[in-house]
Design a protein around this motif. Structure first.
Motif, PDB file in Angstrom:
ATOM      1  N   TYR A  39     -71.438  28.061  -7.554  1.00 44.83           N
ATOM      2  CA  TYR A  39     -71.813  27.471  -6.274  1.00 44.83           C
ATOM      3  C   TYR A  39     -70.593  27.393  -5.358  1.00 44.83           C
ATOM      4  CZ  TYR A  39     -75.496  25.628  -9.336  1.00 44.83           C
ATOM      5  OH  TYR A  39     -76.508  25.495 -10.255  1.00 44.83           O
ATOM      6  N   TYR A  83     -69.427  25.105  -1.980  1.00 44.47           N
ATOM      7  CA  TYR A  83     -69.684  23.942  -1.141  1.00 44.47           C
ATOM      8  C   TYR A  83     -68.553  23.822  -0.126  1.00 44.47           C
ATOM      9  CZ  TYR A  83     -73.143  22.168  -4.526  1.00 44.47           C
ATOM     10  OH  TYR A  83     -74.236  22.010  -5.347  1.00 44.47           O
ATOM     11  N   ARG A 138     -66.629  20.842   2.623  1.00 41.26           N
ATOM     12  CA  ARG A 138     -66.544  19.506   3.219  1.00 41.26           C
ATOM     13  C   ARG A 138     -65.700  19.597   4.474  1.00 41.26           C
ATOM     14  NH1 ARG A 138     -65.746  13.694   0.273  1.00 41.26           N
ATOM     15  NH2 ARG A 138     -66.327  12.455   2.085  1.00 41.26           N
ATOM     16  N   GLY A 166     -64.625  14.084   7.632  1.00 42.31           N
ATOM     17  CA  GLY A 166     -65.509  12.983   7.997  1.00 42.31           C
ATOM     18  C   GLY A 166     -66.951  13.163   7.594  1.00 42.31           C
ATOM     19  N   LYS A 167     -67.249  14.298   6.967  1.00 47.96           N
ATOM     20  CA  LYS A 167     -68.641  14.575   6.591  1.00 47.96           C
ATOM     21  C   LYS A 167     -68.778  14.659   5.078  1.00 47.96           C
ATOM     22  CE  LYS A 167     -70.151  15.395  10.846  1.00 47.96           C
ATOM     23  NZ  LYS A 167     -71.265  14.675  11.499  1.00 47.96           N
ATOM     24  N   GLU A 168     -70.010  14.719   4.608  1.00 52.48           N
ATOM     25  CA  GLU A 168     -70.240  14.852   3.177  1.00 52.48           C
ATOM     26  C   GLU A 168     -70.075  16.306   2.737  1.00 52.48           C
ATOM     27  OE1 GLU A 168     -72.388  14.059   5.465  1.00 52.48           O
ATOM     28  OE2 GLU A 168     -74.260  15.187   5.225  1.00 52.48           O
ATOM     29  N   ILE A 169     -69.910  16.487   1.445  1.00 54.89           N
ATOM     30  CA  ILE A 169     -69.849  17.824   0.868  1.00 54.89           C
ATOM     31  C   ILE A 169     -71.225  18.471   1.036  1.00 54.89           C
ATOM     32  CG2 ILE A 169     -69.559  19.143  -1.260  1.00 54.89           C
ATOM     33  CD1 ILE A 169     -67.668  16.920  -2.244  1.00 54.89           C
ATOM     34  N   PHE A 229     -73.708  22.016   0.531  1.00 60.98           N
ATOM     35  CA  PHE A 229     -73.996  23.238  -0.205  1.00 60.98           C
ATOM     36  C   PHE A 229     -73.929  24.447   0.723  1.00 60.98           C
ATOM     37  CE2 PHE A 229     -76.171  25.909  -3.233  1.00 60.98           C
ATOM     38  CZ  PHE A 229     -77.047  26.687  -2.483  1.00 60.98           C
ATOM     39  N   PHE A 271     -65.124  24.111  -1.761  1.00 65.26           N
ATOM     40  CA  PHE A 271     -65.163  23.897  -3.207  1.00 65.26           C
ATOM     41  C   PHE A 271     -66.035  24.953  -3.866  1.00 65.26           C
ATOM     42  CE2 PHE A 271     -62.925  19.980  -3.542  1.00 65.26           C
ATOM     43  CZ  PHE A 271     -63.255  19.210  -2.426  1.00 65.26           C
ATOM     44  N   PHE A 316     -66.396  21.299 -10.796  1.00 66.41           N
ATOM     45  CA  PHE A 316     -65.801  21.720  -9.538  1.00 66.41           C
ATOM     46  C   PHE A 316     -64.356  22.148  -9.698  1.00 66.41           C
ATOM     47  CE2 PHE A 316     -68.623  20.692  -5.920  1.00 66.41           C
ATOM     48  CZ  PHE A 316     -69.692  20.167  -6.620  1.00 66.41           C
ATOM     49  N   GLY A 317     -63.945  23.083  -8.855  1.00 62.49           N
ATOM     50  CA  GLY A 317     -62.540  23.428  -8.723  1.00 62.49           C
ATOM     51  C   GLY A 317     -61.840  22.422  -7.822  1.00 62.49           C
ATOM     52  N   GLN A 318     -60.536  22.643  -7.644  1.00 63.49           N
ATOM     53  CA  GLN A 318     -59.740  21.687  -6.861  1.00 63.49           C
ATOM     54  C   GLN A 318     -59.920  21.876  -5.362  1.00 63.49           C
ATOM     55  OE1 GLN A 318     -58.617  24.490  -8.010  1.00 63.49           O
ATOM     56  NE2 GLN A 318     -56.931  25.274  -6.741  1.00 63.49           N
ATOM     57  N   ARG A 351     -58.160  24.214   0.896  1.00 63.87           N
ATOM     58  CA  ARG A 351     -58.117  23.545   2.203  1.00 63.87           C
ATOM     59  C   ARG A 351     -57.853  24.600   3.264  1.00 63.87           C
ATOM     60  NH1 ARG A 351     -57.757  18.254   3.505  1.00 63.87           N
ATOM     61  NH2 ARG A 351     -57.602  17.812   1.274  1.00 63.87           N
ATOM     62  N   GLY A 374     -60.630  18.190  -6.999  1.00 64.78           N
ATOM     63  CA  GLY A 374     -62.050  18.442  -6.891  1.00 64.78           C
ATOM     64  C   GLY A 374     -62.858  17.319  -7.520  1.00 64.78           C
ATOM     65  N   PRO A 375     -64.141  17.211  -7.166  1.00 68.20           N
ATOM     66  CA  PRO A 375     -65.006  16.204  -7.786  1.00 68.20           C
ATOM     67  C   PRO A 375     -65.141  16.443  -9.286  1.00 68.20           C
ATOM     68  CG  PRO A 375     -66.010  17.104  -5.784  1.00 68.20           C
ATOM     69  CD  PRO A 375     -64.839  17.967  -6.106  1.00 68.20           C
ATOM     70  N   GLN A 404     -71.714  10.618   1.253  1.00 67.78           N
ATOM     71  CA  GLN A 404     -70.413  10.782   1.891  1.00 67.78           C
ATOM     72  C   GLN A 404     -69.254  10.351   0.996  1.00 67.78           C
ATOM     73  OE1 GLN A 404     -70.341   9.147   5.825  1.00 67.78           O
ATOM     74  NE2 GLN A 404     -68.298   9.901   6.285  1.00 67.78           N
TER      75      GLN A 404
END
Lengths: 112, 112
Positions: free
Chosen positions: A33, A35, A37, A40-43, A45, A91, A103-105, A108, B43-44, B104
């Motif tokens: 997958y 994803y 982010r 200020g927003k959510e992660i 898909f 991500f 998840f990976g790290q 950015r 990451g998460p 979030q």
């Protein structure tokens, strides 16, 4: 056992340039997958691969984003041309059974 | 309206306190509920996942799901400074894709 690995960890590019992000999933995980982010927003898909096939790409923002998964192993996410609003943390995650993805790290990405 | 609502905090508690983290959601199709922990610049990391309603316990962590109220919780007992992180709830409507919808995230600080 190695976890999900992403390259690069950080990328700064100018608007209009191309950037390619890479993800190496956990060995044996068919599900991969992407994803994102934004600040200020959510992660959110982006898309889902099962082996080399795209299962769900409903979260891809537009056709400037292209994801591939070569031979069902690693995956790349290319942004071409990059825009300012593409900045964020990308991500990658992988899983065996589509539950509890690892998840990976993250990468950015900063577009200036 | 967001599908998943989570108070971003920050939440600050003294060491040893019981922490309660919560999410509400609007999509009644969600069946799988996860809690992830994310340290800064990482990451998460999957903490727990539950299916449908009920409780699940793992050490100091307890996850609760109340589908009738569309409300999920994560309790942390005997909180430690090492628990300081951002806690993300995530949900999935169907198991055949594994696509996660995230809250979030709530930033937690446990003070020694």
């Amino acid at each position: 056992e190695a976890g999900v690995t992403q390259f690069p960890s950080h990328s700064v590019i100018e608007k209009g340039q191309t950037v390619t992000l890479r993800c190496d999933p956990i060995s044996g995980h068919d599900n991969l997958y992407w994803y994102r982010r934004v600040m200020g927003k959510e992660i959110k898909f982006l898309l889902h691969f099962v082996k080399e096939s795209k299962q769900d790409e409903s979260g891809m923002p537009n056709n400037r984003f292209l994801a591939e998964r070569t031979g069902g192993t690693y995956s790349t996410l290319k942004v071409q041309p990059a825009e300012l609003e593409d900045s964020g943390v990308y991500f990658c995650a992988s899983s065996l059974d589509r539950l509890g993805a690892f998840f990976g790290q993250g990468t950015r990405l900063t577009v200036v | 309206q967001k599908e998943v609502e989570q108070d971003p905090g920050p939440l600050s508690v003294p060491e040893g306190a019981i922490v309660s983290l919560n999410c509400t959601y609007s999509n009644s199709a969600f069946q799988y509920f996860m809690w992830y922990r994310q340290y800064s610049r990482k990451g998460p990391e999957l903490l727990m996942y539950t299916y449908s309603s009920g409780n699940k316990e793992d050490g100091r962590f307890t996850a609760q799901v109340d589908k009738s109220s569309k409300y999920i919780s994560l309790f942390i007992r005997d909180s430690q400074p090492s628990d300081s992180a951002t806690y993300l709830c995530a949900m999935s409507a169907v198991s055949n894709t594994g696509k996660l919808i995230f809250g979030q995230g709530t930033t937690l600080q446990v003070k020694p």
